[in-house]
Motif scaffolding. Structure first.
Motif: not given
Length: 198
Positions: A1-14, A54-60, A75-81
């Motif tokens: 029932m406890k919350g977990q902080i999830i960090k969201v990061e993204a990369t965009v490549r050709n 798109i990576h959601l961490s912690p991965a486990d 996160a995607v818009l950030q990676a594209m900007s």
């Protein structure tokens, strides 16, 4: 029932156009990639020949639900900007998405917001809901936002026009109990098993 902080990061490549979500997502999160791609098209973003990871961490830690939609799209818009929007450390984004980029509610949203508050976030972006249920959280800035463009504008320092333009969605199915309301008494001895919970 406890919350977990999830960090969201993204990369965009050709590469060949594709959207991949990693970090132990469940089926509902895997479906988010279609919502994200549709939102990117709706926001006039050129994703031709772009591979989005798109990576959601912690991965486990297993993730479930649609509450990550808006954070993943951001996160995607950030990676594209070329000029990413600065996001303060204690900022949290909790919202599902429609196909055209509107922020919307999701299952178990109230407990999720409550856990975000307990985890120390000071600024929480939400879909348009009635906020009176969180009236006691006086030191927390709860920001209802209707669309991703409004979210980006607010992060860039522009004031939110939400209250002048939108009608809040009441959370009728989350009634606030009155002080005089009687809570029915339940004897735990009638419940079989669940010793740890009892």
């Amino acid at each position: 029932m406890k919350g977990q902080i999830i960090k969201v990061e993204a990369t965009v490549r050709n590469d060949k156009e594709q959207c991949v979500i990693i970090g132990l997502p469940d089926a509902s999160i895997k479906e988010s990639k279609e919502r994200i791609l549709n939102c990117l098209h709706a926001l006039d973003q050129d994703i031709d020949m772009k591979k989005i990871t798109i990576h959601l961490s912690p991965a486990d830690v297993k993730k479930q639900g649609t509450s990550y939609d808006a954070a993943m799209l951001l996160a995607v818009l950030q990676a594209m900007s070329k000029n990413p929007v600065p996001i303060p450390d204690k900022t949290c984004i909790i919202a599902a998405l429609t196909l055209d980029g509107h922020l919307t509610t999701f299952h178990s949203m109230i407990p999720t917001i409550h856990q975000a508050i307990l985890l120390g976030f000071k600024q929480i972006y939400l879909p348009p809901i009635e906020l009176s249920i969180f009236a006691q959280a006086t030191d927390i800035e709860l920001i209802p936002i209707s669309h991703m463009t409004d979210l980006l504008s607010h992060l860039r320092g522009k004031p939110s026009l939400f209250k002048d333009e939108m009608i809040l969605i009441p959370l009728d199915h989350y009634p606030i109990p009155e002080e005089n309301d009687k809570v029915p008494h339940v004897c735990f001895s009638a419940i079989r098993g669940h010793d740890e919970a009892k």
